[in-house]
Design an enzyme around this catalytic site. Sequence first.
Site, PDB file in Angstrom:
ATOM      1  N   SER A  54       4.869  -1.179   3.887  1.00  0.00           N
ATOM      2  CA  SER A  54       5.051  -2.517   4.453  1.00  0.00           C
ATOM      3  C   SER A  54       5.214  -3.566   3.358  1.00  0.00           C
ATOM      4  CB  SER A  54       3.860  -2.885   5.341  1.00  0.00           C
ATOM      5  OG  SER A  54       3.749  -1.997   6.421  1.00  0.00           O
ATOM      6  N   SER A 112       1.919   6.675   2.450  1.00  0.00           N
ATOM      7  CA  SER A 112       2.740   7.627   3.198  1.00  0.00           C
ATOM      8  C   SER A 112       3.950   8.082   2.385  1.00  0.00           C
ATOM      9  CB  SER A 112       3.222   7.002   4.508  1.00  0.00           C
ATOM     10  OG  SER A 112       2.139   6.735   5.371  1.00  0.00           O
ATOM     11  N   GLU A 119      -2.713  10.591  18.581  1.00  0.00           N
ATOM     12  CA  GLU A 119      -3.158  11.989  18.634  1.00  0.00           C
ATOM     13  C   GLU A 119      -4.135  12.293  17.508  1.00  0.00           C
ATOM     14  OE1 GLU A 119       0.647  11.527  20.762  1.00  0.00           O
ATOM     15  OE2 GLU A 119      -0.043  10.944  18.759  1.00  0.00           O
ATOM     16  N   GLN A 170       0.858  -1.190   0.000  1.00  0.00           N
ATOM     17  CA  GLN A 170       0.000   0.000   0.000  1.00  0.00           C
ATOM     18  C   GLN A 170       0.894   1.239   0.000  1.00  0.00           C
ATOM     19  OE1 GLN A 170      -2.915  -0.102   3.191  1.00  0.00           O
ATOM     20  NE2 GLN A 170      -2.706   2.110   3.502  1.00  0.00           N
ATOM     21  N   GLY A 171       0.903   1.993  -1.099  1.00  0.00           N
ATOM     22  CA  GLY A 171       1.780   3.147  -1.235  1.00  0.00           C
ATOM     23  C   GLY A 171       1.067   4.449  -0.937  1.00  0.00           C
ATOM     24  N   GLU A 183      -8.652  -1.178   7.766  1.00  0.00           N
ATOM     25  CA  GLU A 183      -7.490  -1.525   8.580  1.00  0.00           C
ATOM     26  C   GLU A 183      -7.888  -1.768  10.031  1.00  0.00           C
ATOM     27  OE1 GLU A 183      -4.635   1.613   8.206  1.00  0.00           O
ATOM     28  OE2 GLU A 183      -3.768   0.780   6.377  1.00  0.00           O
TER      29      GLU A 183
END
Length: 364
Positions: free
Chosen positions: A153, A121, A348, A118-119, A234
Amino acid sequence: MKTDQFRRELRGWLETHDLTPPPTSGLDAEVAQLARVRSELWQAGWMRYGWPRTVGGLGGPSALRAVLGEEIATRDLAEPGIWSMVEVLVPTLLDYAPAALAAEMVPRLLSGDEQWCQGFSEPGSGSDLASLSTRAVMEGDTWVVSGQKVWTSLAQYAARCVLLARTGGPGHDGISAFLLDMDSPGVTVRPLRTMHGVDEFAEVFLDDVRIPASRLLGAPGDGWRLAMDLLPHERSTCFWHRIAHLYSRLDRLLADGCEPDADALGTAWLDLYTARCRSVATQRRLALGDRLGPETSVDKILLAGAEQRLFDTARDLLPGTVELDAGTPWRTEYLYSRAATIYGGTAEIQRNIVARRLLGLGKE
């Protein structure tokens, strides 16, 4: 097939088919074991339940997939994080890929023939996904993509990548999504060493990579919507698998002769139980066909806290094991748990989502 019958028959099958991982350790072994387990489950039919027949599935409710992953995680047959990638990427292909592309590609992932990644970030665009700068420009019937991804990942093992790139102006509406072949010219993968000693993540460099227009997922500008639909996945069935894995670690903590601290063990168990109860509600919504949304941030907060609490408890009740024994799985898993409040959206950010989108508290 009903879930009780499915679980009973699956357990019977697993008792007579030895899928025990080999004694070798490391990420290469984990990925090879994942492919082996998926392949055998696919051939026996178990991996097909809960998926539509249009992509080689056998139909049935999504709860069957949750049961399958739970049984695999409880037996330590495959690492739950990489096992659950199908629960993120297959629903995305079903919702956004052309039907013929999904029918061609999804069986390759489910059967263990391929691993995907999964591209999303980028350096400087992790939690702030809308600021991504990887760019795709249309040339004839091909998109030409240049940029960099990070924290991807298993990219070094992946045959395909669900990739986000900017095809328009700044902001959400300028982002599109693609299914990239990772062996395309111009793709360079460099694994990254994490503090728990596993090269799970990688940088991916894209230098004028050409992607056919037929590999666009959805329409131009649908990338942000795809990402917002993908992220709750997810935190759905994937979390059910993760919780089952953590319960097995609580059992192992007791089996390893930890100090008999009832308060600490009870608190760790209660945190896991709370996360599991929340996940039950999410599984029910998924089974009803509801669209998951920002409420899954609550699942993320609870699971991250439960995971860190469990491994903090292991550190405290098995004195010296984490700090002094570099060869124990407890050390590796303890270090990995430190990232639970970071990966998949920081704690956060999740609390901000709960405050703003669920409680209506505004930006301040």
